[in-house]
Design an enzyme around this catalytic site. Structure first.
Site, mmCIF file in Angstrom:
data_model
loop_
_atom_site.group_PDB
_atom_site.id
_atom_site.type_symbol
_atom_site.label_atom_id
_atom_site.label_comp_id
_atom_site.label_asym_id
_atom_site.label_seq_id
_atom_site.Cartn_x
_atom_site.Cartn_y
_atom_site.Cartn_z
ATOM 1 N N CYS A 21 11.544 0.982 13.795
ATOM 2 C CA CYS A 21 12.400 -0.090 13.272
ATOM 3 C C CYS A 21 12.957 0.198 11.874
ATOM 4 O O CYS A 21 14.174 0.214 11.688
ATOM 5 C CB CYS A 21 11.628 -1.410 13.253
ATOM 6 S SG CYS A 21 11.259 -2.065 14.899
ATOM 7 N N ARG A 65 0.840 -1.192 0.000
ATOM 8 C CA ARG A 65 0.000 0.000 0.000
ATOM 9 C C ARG A 65 0.878 1.246 0.000
ATOM 10 O O ARG A 65 1.755 1.395 0.855
ATOM 11 C CB ARG A 65 -0.915 0.011 1.220
ATOM 12 C CG ARG A 65 -1.910 -1.128 1.225
ATOM 13 C CD ARG A 65 -2.987 -0.905 2.254
ATOM 14 N NE ARG A 65 -3.779 0.289 1.949
ATOM 15 C CZ ARG A 65 -4.832 0.675 2.658
ATOM 16 N NH1 ARG A 65 -5.202 -0.024 3.721
ATOM 17 N NH2 ARG A 65 -5.493 1.755 2.327
ATOM 18 N N GLY A 124 1.957 5.205 0.507
ATOM 19 C CA GLY A 124 1.722 6.089 1.635
ATOM 20 C C GLY A 124 2.655 7.277 1.605
ATOM 21 O O GLY A 124 3.329 7.539 0.596
#
EC number: 1.1.1.22
Length: 423
Positions: free
Chosen positions: A258, A249, A251
């Site tokens: 992390c 997806r 973004g």
């Protein structure tokens, strides 16, 4: 399965999840932290980390007498058979992992570890750290084992109790087998290897996921240029079992506790080792560029200039299901917006208190009232359920949906323009 006496040093989301879950498996666990207030809260069963299922596990462990919280690592390790290190290893100078917290714990407890004890490093650390810990310990009677965690914030308990795999590495095979045995009840595949390979697994996995995210963000830009739809493209890709549906997806860029530090750390490790890794460098560069592309979309939606424009932000955490702001792409975008003179207001259901440079509110409608542009930056489910008709009455503003999270038709029916990524 034999129940073991376990000490866990550090009660962040990794340490607390590790301790509570091991206690739920029947082990006797003592968790230690240097923060007296945090220890007091946990002793009372109060969990402030927003992890589904974690408060219940802590309460159950305390009630059963299998879970205990103490102040200071030395109070926890006295009779432990296995000691887990779950301390922060943030990004240090040049991108390398900062191991001072690990080294501090070793200096504190090294002489107090019981003979025959196993010291397990669960923190994310560079290759060679197990050997360095063994050197710092200087004890032939204590084995050092690497057992990296693969816990996602917001689903850490689920990830611990239903793992894809258990990775354990040590130059002492019997010690590695004893650590694997702690997880027997989970029935997960186990990978037993040497310490260096185990340490590298975590970096290799996280950096591969970061590459996947950067790839799909670049593909989304290409879709916009060519008139294609990234949602359809990734759906077609995801059915390929060699690729899978996850991490496809687009973004505003990847972030969190992390991926940023692990990509920089692996790049640093590669440079020190004299290995060229242009694919990883491009992954990092693409992520930085993605934030600039999002800035450009917002600037264009604002009419070409952001100076003096109010931007209503929905979401600040790096992803839904957590209150973690570390390396949040939302904050990175906010910083770019502020640098161009925008005035920022924001709402995030998990964030309370002040955020530098941003006017925060506990009301999503207040956050977007009078905004020149509304920007969705974190994929909280509740944002889909907002009264967009009401929002349309409060702010005749285009909506830049950086997560492709909203239903475009719902937003458009409210009289607002919807601008997505790659669509």
């Amino acid at each position: 399965m034999f129940a073991r006496r376990i000490a866990v040093v550090g009660t962040g989301y990794v340490g607390l999840t590790t301790g509570a879950c091991l206690a739920s498996l029947g082990h006797r666990v003592v968790c230690a932290d240097s923060d007296a207030a945090k220890v007091a809260r946990l002793q009372a069963g109060r969990v402030t980390i927003p992890e589904p299922g974690l408060p219940e596990l802590v309460t159950a462990g305390l009630a059963a007498g299998r879970l205990e919280f103490v102040l200071g690592a030395t109070q926890a390790v006295g009779n432990a058979e296995v000691v887990f290190l779950c301390v922060p290893t943030p990004m240090g100078e040049g991108g390398a992992a900062d191991l001072r917290a690990v080294e501090s714990v070793i200096a504190e407890v090294g002489a107090r570890l019981p003979r025959g004890c196993i010291l397990v490093n669960k923190s994310t650390v560079p290759v060679g750290t197990a050997a360095k810990i063994a050197e710092l310990l200087d004890r032939d009677d204590v084995a050092v084992v690497s057992n990296p965690e693969f816990l996602r914030e917001g689903s850490a308990v689920e990830d611990f109790l239903d793992p894809d795999r258990i990775v354990v590495g040590s130059d002492a095979e019997d010690a590695a087998e004893r650590v694997v045995a702690l997880y027997t009840r989970l029935g997960a595949p186990s990978v037993l290897t040497d310490a260096a390979s185990s340490e590298l697994v975590k970096y290799a996995a996280n950096c591969f996921l970061a590459m996947k995210l950067s790839y799909v963000n670049a593909m989304a830009e290409l879709c916009e240029r060519l008139g294609a739809d990234i949602a359809d493209v990734t759906e077609g890709m995801g059915y390929d079992r060699r690729i899978g549906q996850s991490f496809l997806r687009p973004g505003p860029g990847w972030g969190g506790s992390c991926l940023p530090k692990d990509t920089y750390a692996l790049a640093q490790v590669a440079r020190v080792a004299g290995v060229e890794f242009p694919l990883l460098e491009a992954t990092i560069d693409t992520n930085t560029r993605q934030r600039q592309l999002v800035l450009g979309k917002i600037r264009a939606a604002a009419g070409g200039s952001l100076r003096g424009k109010r931007i209503g932000m929905l979401g600040l955490a790096f992803k839904a299901g957590t209150d973690d702001l570390r390396d949040s792409p939302a904050l990175a975008v906010a910083e770019l917006l502020a640098a161009e003179g925008a005035e920022l207001s924001a709402y995030d259901p998990a964030i309370s208190g002040e955020v530098p440079g941003i006017l925060t509110t506990d009301d999503p409608y207040q956050a977007v009232k009078g905004a020149a542009v509304i920007v969705l930056l974190t994929e909280w489910p509740e944002f889909r359920g907002l009264d967009w008709g009401r929002i349309g009455e409060m702010a005749q503003a285009p909506v830049v949906d950086t997560r492709n999270h909203l239903d475009p038709d719902v937003v458009r029916l409210a009289g607002l323009a919807w601008i997505g990524i790659g669509r």
